[in-house]
Design an enzyme around this catalytic site. Structure first.
Site, PDB file in Angstrom:
ATOM      1  N   LYS A  23     -11.886   8.547  -4.043  1.00 52.31           N
ATOM      2  CA  LYS A  23     -11.831   9.769  -4.848  1.00 52.31           C
ATOM      3  C   LYS A  23     -12.613  10.894  -4.160  1.00 52.31           C
ATOM      4  O   LYS A  23     -12.103  11.999  -3.975  1.00 52.31           O
ATOM      5  CB  LYS A  23     -12.414   9.474  -6.243  1.00 52.31           C
ATOM      6  CG  LYS A  23     -12.223  10.621  -7.214  1.00 52.31           C
ATOM      7  CD  LYS A  23     -13.030  10.401  -8.485  1.00 52.31           C
ATOM      8  CE  LYS A  23     -12.490   9.314  -9.372  1.00 52.31           C
ATOM      9  NZ  LYS A  23     -11.569   9.788 -10.399  1.00 52.31           N
ATOM     10  N   ARG A  92     -18.418  10.592 -11.907  1.00 54.40           N
ATOM     11  CA  ARG A  92     -17.403   9.539 -11.832  1.00 54.40           C
ATOM     12  C   ARG A  92     -17.659   8.587 -10.681  1.00 54.40           C
ATOM     13  O   ARG A  92     -18.112   9.004  -9.617  1.00 54.40           O
ATOM     14  CB  ARG A  92     -16.016  10.135 -11.596  1.00 54.40           C
ATOM     15  CG  ARG A  92     -15.489  10.997 -12.694  1.00 54.40           C
ATOM     16  CD  ARG A  92     -14.197  11.618 -12.199  1.00 54.40           C
ATOM     17  NE  ARG A  92     -13.845  12.780 -12.939  1.00 54.40           N
ATOM     18  CZ  ARG A  92     -12.881  12.824 -13.864  1.00 54.40           C
ATOM     19  NH1 ARG A  92     -12.182  11.751 -14.126  1.00 54.40           N
ATOM     20  NH2 ARG A  92     -12.620  13.925 -14.499  1.00 54.40           N
ATOM     21  N   GLY A 101     -10.210   2.117 -13.698  1.00 55.41           N
ATOM     22  CA  GLY A 101     -10.896   1.884 -14.973  1.00 55.41           C
ATOM     23  C   GLY A 101     -11.964   0.814 -14.944  1.00 55.41           C
ATOM     24  O   GLY A 101     -12.536   0.481 -15.971  1.00 55.41           O
ATOM     25  N   MET A 103     -14.882   0.796 -13.294  1.00 61.51           N
ATOM     26  CA  MET A 103     -16.267   1.266 -13.290  1.00 61.51           C
ATOM     27  C   MET A 103     -16.406   2.461 -14.220  1.00 61.51           C
ATOM     28  O   MET A 103     -15.462   2.834 -14.897  1.00 61.51           O
ATOM     29  CB  MET A 103     -16.676   1.605 -11.865  1.00 61.51           C
ATOM     30  CG  MET A 103     -16.777   0.358 -11.007  1.00 61.51           C
ATOM     31  SD  MET A 103     -17.173   0.735  -9.333  1.00 61.51           S
ATOM     32  CE  MET A 103     -15.790   1.655  -8.788  1.00 61.51           C
ATOM     33  N   ARG A 336      -4.722  10.423  -4.686  1.00 62.13           N
ATOM     34  CA  ARG A 336      -4.897   9.161  -3.950  1.00 62.13           C
ATOM     35  C   ARG A 336      -3.513   8.582  -3.693  1.00 62.13           C
ATOM     36  O   ARG A 336      -2.542   8.984  -4.351  1.00 62.13           O
ATOM     37  CB  ARG A 336      -5.742   8.167  -4.754  1.00 62.13           C
ATOM     38  CG  ARG A 336      -5.131   7.833  -6.088  1.00 62.13           C
ATOM     39  CD  ARG A 336      -6.042   6.930  -6.900  1.00 62.13           C
ATOM     40  NE  ARG A 336      -5.504   6.756  -8.252  1.00 62.13           N
ATOM     41  CZ  ARG A 336      -6.154   6.246  -9.255  1.00 62.13           C
ATOM     42  NH1 ARG A 336      -7.398   5.870  -9.117  1.00 62.13           N
ATOM     43  NH2 ARG A 336      -5.599   6.111 -10.427  1.00 62.13           N
ATOM     44  N   HIS A 452      -3.624   1.935 -18.846  1.00 62.21           N
ATOM     45  CA  HIS A 452      -4.348   0.914 -18.079  1.00 62.21           C
ATOM     46  C   HIS A 452      -3.459  -0.304 -17.818  1.00 62.21           C
ATOM     47  O   HIS A 452      -3.354  -0.792 -16.690  1.00 62.21           O
ATOM     48  CB  HIS A 452      -5.600   0.512 -18.869  1.00 62.21           C
ATOM     49  CG  HIS A 452      -6.327  -0.624 -18.235  1.00 62.21           C
ATOM     50  ND1 HIS A 452      -6.148  -1.924 -18.635  1.00 62.21           N
ATOM     51  CD2 HIS A 452      -7.193  -0.657 -17.214  1.00 62.21           C
ATOM     52  CE1 HIS A 452      -6.889  -2.711 -17.886  1.00 62.21           C
ATOM     53  NE2 HIS A 452      -7.543  -1.962 -17.021  1.00 62.21           N
ATOM     54  N   ARG A 614      11.591 -34.596   8.681  1.00 63.46           N
ATOM     55  CA  ARG A 614      10.401 -35.435   8.810  1.00 63.46           C
ATOM     56  C   ARG A 614      10.692 -36.800   8.195  1.00 63.46           C
ATOM     57  O   ARG A 614      11.183 -36.895   7.069  1.00 63.46           O
ATOM     58  CB  ARG A 614       9.228 -34.791   8.074  1.00 63.46           C
ATOM     59  CG  ARG A 614       7.997 -35.669   8.103  1.00 63.46           C
ATOM     60  CD  ARG A 614       6.830 -35.014   7.453  1.00 63.46           C
ATOM     61  NE  ARG A 614       6.940 -35.040   6.003  1.00 63.46           N
ATOM     62  CZ  ARG A 614       6.067 -34.440   5.192  1.00 63.46           C
ATOM     63  NH1 ARG A 614       5.064 -33.755   5.707  1.00 63.46           N
ATOM     64  NH2 ARG A 614       6.208 -34.515   3.897  1.00 63.46           N
ATOM     65  N   GLU A 749      -1.677 -33.010  12.094  1.00 62.29           N
ATOM     66  CA  GLU A 749      -2.296 -32.780  10.790  1.00 62.29           C
ATOM     67  C   GLU A 749      -3.554 -33.627  10.593  1.00 62.29           C
ATOM     68  O   GLU A 749      -4.052 -33.773   9.490  1.00 62.29           O
ATOM     69  CB  GLU A 749      -1.280 -33.000   9.658  1.00 62.29           C
ATOM     70  CG  GLU A 749      -0.448 -34.248   9.792  1.00 62.29           C
ATOM     71  CD  GLU A 749       0.669 -34.352   8.754  1.00 62.29           C
ATOM     72  OE1 GLU A 749       0.679 -33.612   7.765  1.00 62.29           O
ATOM     73  OE2 GLU A 749       1.540 -35.214   8.940  1.00 62.29           O
ATOM     74  N   SER A 768       4.447 -29.702  15.122  1.00 58.30           N
ATOM     75  CA  SER A 768       4.466 -28.814  13.965  1.00 58.30           C
ATOM     76  C   SER A 768       3.140 -29.024  13.243  1.00 58.30           C
ATOM     77  O   SER A 768       2.807 -30.154  12.858  1.00 58.30           O
ATOM     78  CB  SER A 768       5.645 -29.147  13.053  1.00 58.30           C
ATOM     79  OG  SER A 768       5.599 -28.319  11.919  1.00 58.30           O
ATOM     80  N   CYS A 836       4.184 -25.868   9.508  1.00 56.20           N
ATOM     81  CA  CYS A 836       4.998 -26.082   8.313  1.00 56.20           C
ATOM     82  C   CYS A 836       4.137 -26.296   7.069  1.00 56.20           C
ATOM     83  O   CYS A 836       4.646 -26.587   6.003  1.00 56.20           O
ATOM     84  CB  CYS A 836       5.968 -27.234   8.510  1.00 56.20           C
ATOM     85  SG  CYS A 836       5.154 -28.797   8.825  1.00 56.20           S
ATOM     86  N   TYR A 856       7.053 -20.529  15.900  1.00 54.77           N
ATOM     87  CA  TYR A 856       7.595 -20.204  14.579  1.00 54.77           C
ATOM     88  C   TYR A 856       6.652 -20.615  13.453  1.00 54.77           C
ATOM     89  O   TYR A 856       5.740 -21.425  13.656  1.00 54.77           O
ATOM     90  CB  TYR A 856       8.968 -20.868  14.363  1.00 54.77           C
ATOM     91  CG  TYR A 856       8.915 -22.377  14.222  1.00 54.77           C
ATOM     92  CD1 TYR A 856       8.683 -22.978  12.978  1.00 54.77           C
ATOM     93  CD2 TYR A 856       9.092 -23.210  15.324  1.00 54.77           C
ATOM     94  CE1 TYR A 856       8.635 -24.356  12.843  1.00 54.77           C
ATOM     95  CE2 TYR A 856       9.038 -24.583  15.210  1.00 54.77           C
ATOM     96  CZ  TYR A 856       8.805 -25.155  13.960  1.00 54.77           C
ATOM     97  OH  TYR A 856       8.736 -26.518  13.825  1.00 54.77           O
TER      98      TYR A 856
HETATM   99  C1  PEP Z   1       1.183 -30.547   5.779  1.00 56.74           C
HETATM  100  O1  PEP Z   1       0.394 -31.477   5.696  1.00 56.74           O
HETATM  101  O2  PEP Z   1       0.853 -29.381   6.066  1.00 56.74           O
HETATM  102  C2  PEP Z   1       2.598 -30.774   5.476  1.00 56.74           C
HETATM  103  C3  PEP Z   1       3.489 -29.824   5.652  1.00 56.74           C
HETATM  104  O3  PEP Z   1       2.913 -31.940   4.932  1.00 56.74           O
HETATM  105  P1  PEP Z   1       2.764 -32.299   3.374  1.00 56.74           P
HETATM  106  O4  PEP Z   1       2.327 -31.079   2.679  1.00 56.74           O
HETATM  107  O5  PEP Z   1       4.113 -32.748   2.964  1.00 56.74           O
HETATM  108  O6  PEP Z   1       1.773 -33.386   3.421  1.00 56.74           O
HETATM  109 MG    MG Z   2       1.196 -33.493   5.619  1.00 62.59          MG
END
Ligand code: PEP
Ligand code: MG
Length: 886
Positions: A23, A92, A101, A103, A336, A452, A614, A749, A768, A836, A856
């Protein structure tokens, strides 16, 4: 040199947002541009931070305040507290990021028994002067002296009742004088001291209150919900008061340069004649649409429109302004960047590129990927028939169904238990924020599109309907009434924030699709990004949806979800509980054809794109009946004298289930360990995958298959399984005389896998990163236990800044991802790398994966568009960082 804490408007600029707040810095900028801004000065966020730490003003600040005040008095040729012609100021809050709103604000500061006489002299309007005075006592009493605001409201209603009037404006000068006395008495009773009459003391106290409001509970909740750091502090803006309540040639309002709901290019806003700002923002009186101002005050409207155009050009963004008209003169009180729905954000960004206000890259940078989530929210199924109970203002789009709840505490209580609620209020206030956060949607019977509730809901992407005036809420009886119906707390309603319709009961909702602006922006993003975006999908429907959203393949098909389906579960159980290999083979043979047809469906939906499948991962007990439930059943059967043979069967089942039980199933017989111990399962799955691929393959297109082995910790696990997989695949391809492109790889993992990724890469065509499990195993947290038991406490106490299951923990889990990437590529420079885990659809994490150099990310279908945008923004951030280095 003494540190500077106070900046006059002419000394600052929009670049000083972090020091002077949004502001304050924008008031400075408008002053620089020569706009009609009532002058004033800003106390910096640094000063607030010192105050938060020490409980005292920083050294030198107060002196600077008095000196700037003196300059302000000179500029206005008025003095604070002057009995002849007093200067009044507003005080203000204003942080770097807008916190609507949350603060505190005090208006009309500087009034007392003698200066009110000065105001009368100058305006010849005693009613206005006394009204300003009573408003000041009320606001200062509530905000600074902490007298319960409801007590002032109560006194005001009592007086109106006594006078037999409905509106505040119907109270005359004498009534207001009486009210002032009542208010002062109330302050004395509640605080034990007189209402402060010295204007400088008033100002000091108001500054303290604004500083302290940075740490009030609702501001804290809001910051947490919006990822605003706690150490930014708020600035304090002290500005000459101008009055929208000086009669019918005065007004106050708020406006947007474009429609914040749809993005349409037209001035959009609301105003109230003869009123002060808080009347509009709080929703206490229902305001008029700005289009009426065009007729009512055409010259002023033209001026306002011009200023708004200039502002938008200057800031290159949609602006949200506050203005006041004092006796025919227009003043700008704030500008703003306006909060907007995701739909509006996209339209505005795309339109501004057309208008040459922005480049495509700037437009991409403008959109918060998380906000796109809103557009991917459900809508009412247009095919469904329903009766509209009432209609209100469509304040924030999207549809939601839930139980009617009348207060924020109750909403929070039910929301915590996983219930869906619609927070239904006369209007919401910042104190309701905890209820708004858990609610599926907001419904208010009062207030306009800039109230609000509307502003906060749009910011959070929640459906919201405001000003549904046909709803009469009876809080005492926990019901609301319409002309035709009584709705009790707990009854189900559906709201459509896009149309303003409230419907009693549940209406089927449908999933959304991507509109033309969205498509265009994503196409620009695709042209920029380096990361590919795949999807996690286990069904042909999900795969199709993801493809429609731009997925470039499947990054994770979790085959266990196919095993859970009701028609397969008996075979799966047979397989698990088999005592001999022969018995197991019989069960697997039954599963083979169903798995095969699952894969055929998925390959068809993803034709031409890679599909990563998988092999079975979770602990087997997840497919078995619950051990305790089985025992309860047994006791029941015994009690009911069931046949002995049935009881025996049950006992055998219980025995088998017990032998499968593990102390730590997450760390037990799951993932590749299953594949190694029960060899038949993976072989059956590989057979199903490749038979399906052969069935689908045509001359010019064949599925591109990636077989993924989960939860590998040691290279030897993968070595054995890879050989087994290849043996089965080659046998099928040879027999079927088909060529299918396939690779075999693994998930990373487990920390050991990341640390020994160079060894593992010898047997993998791809990695992955399963960041869900990698987070569990790196922290040693089981997700379900952590989120249910101690993570909220960790977040509350800031032991962790974010939930690591939502936002990748870059400094821990991220380090392992980085290490495994380096080691893996050392062994195989062309190793394909993806992620993933759920982090693959979280924008901040996506930026990290880009930086590390993955190929990816893969995420749920509805997050694919977010990931596409986040990946493009990551490329932009690279370019910016590069430019900075040069
Ligand atoms: C993970 O562990 O990130 C994964 C994709 O496998 P899940 O969540 O199925 O264990
Ligand atoms: Mg997993």
């Amino acid at each position: 040199m003494k540190k500077k804490y106070v900046y006059e408007f002419k000394e600052g600029s929009a670049k000083m947002k972090f020091l002077l707040g949004g502001k304050g810095s924008n008031l400075c900028e408008m002053t620089r541009l020569g706009f009609p801004v009532p002058q004033g000065f800003v106390i910096s966020t640094d000063a607030c931070n010192v105050y938060s730490r020490t409980g005292k003003f920083p050294q030198g600040m107060e002196k600077q305040v008095w000196s700037s005040l003196k300059n302000l008095e000179k500029k206005n040729r008025k003095k604070l507290g002057d009995p002849n012609d007093p200067l009044l100021v507003s005080v203000r809050s204003g942080a770097a990021f807008s916190m609507p709103g949350m603060m505190d604000t005090v208006l009309n500061l500087g009034l007392n028994e003698s200066s009110v006489q000065g105001l009368i002299k100058q305006t010849q309007n005693p009613r206005f002067a006394y009204d300003s005075y009573r408003r000041f006592i009320q606001m200062f009493g509530d905000v600074v002296l902490k007298v319960d605001g409801a007590k002032f409201e109560h006194a005001l209603s009592e007086l109106k009742k006594k006078k037999g009037v409905k509106l505040d404006t119907e109270l005359d000068e004498d009534d207001l004088k009486t009210l002032i006395k009542t208010f002062k008495r109330l302050v004395k009773k509640e605080t034990g001291t007189d209402f402060p009459s010295n204007p400088k003391e008033q100002l000091k106290k108001a500054i303290v209150a604004v500083f302290e409001s940075w740490n009030n509970p609702r501001a804290n909740v809001y910051r947490r919900a919006n990822n605003i750091p706690d150490d930014l502090g708020t600035a304090v803006n002290i500005q000459t008061m101008v009055f929208g309540n000086k009669g019918n040639d005065s007004a106050t309002g708020v406006a947007f340069t474009r429609d914040p709901s749809t993005g349409a290019k037209k001035v959009y806003g609301e105003y109230l004649v003869n009123a002060q700002g808080e009347d509009v923002v709080s929703g206490a009186r229902t305001p008029q649409p700005i289009s009426k101002l065009k007729k009512q005050m055409p010259k002023i409207y033209k001026e306002l429109e011009n200023l708004m155009k200039k502002l938008e050009k200057h800031y290159k963004d949609m602006q949200d302004i506050e203005f006041t008209i004092e006796q025919g003169k227009l003043y700008m009180l704030q500008t703003r960047n306006g909060k907007r729905t995701a739909q509006a954000a996209l339209k505005i960004a795309v339109d501004m590129v057309k208008e040459r206000l922005l480049t495509r890259k700037q437009a991409i940078g403008r959109i918060d990927p998380n906000a796109l989530d809103q557009l991917l929210h459900p809508r009412l199924d247009p095919a469904s028939k329903y009766e509209v109970l009432v209609k209100g203002l469509p304040a924030s789009p999207g549809a939601a169904t839930g139980k009617v709840v009348f207060d924020a505490d109750r909403a929070e209580e039910l929301g915590r238990n996983g219930e869906k609620v619609i927070l239904t209020r006369w209007e919401t206030t910042p104190d309701d924020i905890h209820g708004v956060i858990v609610a599926q949607g907001i419904l208010t019977s009062h207030g306009g599109m800039t109230s609000h509730a509307a502003v906060v809901a749009r910011g959070m992407g929640k459906p919201c309907i405001c000003g549904a005036e046909d709803i009469k809420i009876d809080l005492g009886n926990r019901i609301f009434k319409t002309n035709s119906t009584i709705v009790k707390e707990g009854d189900i309603v559906t709201i459509d924030g896009g149309s303003g319709e409230v419907i009693l009961g549940r209406v089927p909702l449908i999933s959304p699709s991507i509109g033309p602006d969205f498509k265009k922006l994503l196409a620009w993003a695709d042209g920029l990004r380096k990361l590919k975006v795949r999807t996690n999908a286990d069904t042909p429907e999900d795969a199709r949806k993801a493809r429609e959203f731009g997925a470039q393949g499947i990054g994770l098909c979790r085959t266990e979800h196919m095993f859970m389906a009701e028609d397969r579960l008996p075979y799966v159980r047979e397989m698990i509980l088999a005592e001999t290999d022969e018995e197991r083979k019989v069960a697997l043979d039954k599963l083979l054809p169903v798995q095969r047809s699952d894969f055929e469906g998925i390959f068809k939906a993803m034709r031409g794109l890679p599909v990563n499948i998988r092999l079975l991962d979770p602990p087997l007990h997840e497919f078995l009946p619950n051990y305790c439930d089985l025992n309860v059943d047994l006791v029941k059967m015994q009690y009911e004298n069931a046949p002995q043979s049935k009881i025996r069967q049950k006992e055998i089942l219980i025995d088998k289930v017990r032998t499968q039980m593990e102390a730590n199933p997450m760390l037990g017989l799951r993932g590749c360990r299953l594949g190694l111990i029960y060899g038949g399962i993976y072989k059956m799955q590989v057979r199903a995958i490749f038979e399906a691929a052969c069935n689908i393959a045509s001359k010019d297109s064949a599925p591109i298959v990636e077989v993924m082995i989960p939860l590998v910790a040691h290279a030897n696990e993968l070595k054995i399984l890879r050989e087994e997989v290849i043996e089965v695949v080659e046998e099928i391809l040879k027999r079927r005389r088909k060529r299918i492109r396939y690779t075999v790889g693994t998930m990373i993992e487990i920390p050991r896998a990341a640390i020994t990724a160079d060894k593992i890469a010898e047997y993998a065509d791809f990695f992955s990163f399963g960041t869900n499990d990698l987070t569990q195993t790196t922290f040693g947290f089981s997700r379900d236990d952590a989120e249910g038991k101690f993570l909220p406490n960790y977040l509350e106490r800031k032991i962790l800044a974010d939930n690591p299951f939502e936002v990748l923990d870059e400094s821990g889990v991220g380090k392992l991802v980085e290490l495994a990437t380096k080691l893996g590529r050392k062994t195989k420079p062309n190793l394909k790398l993806g992620v993933c885990g759920e982090h693959g659809g979280e924008p901040r994490s996506v930026k990290f994966f880009h930086k590390v150099g993955l190929d990816y990310v893969s995420c749920s279908p509805y997050r694919v568009p977010l990931a596409r945008l986040a990946a493009a923004q990551a490329t932009l951030a690279d370019a910016e960082a590069g430019a900075r280095e040069k």
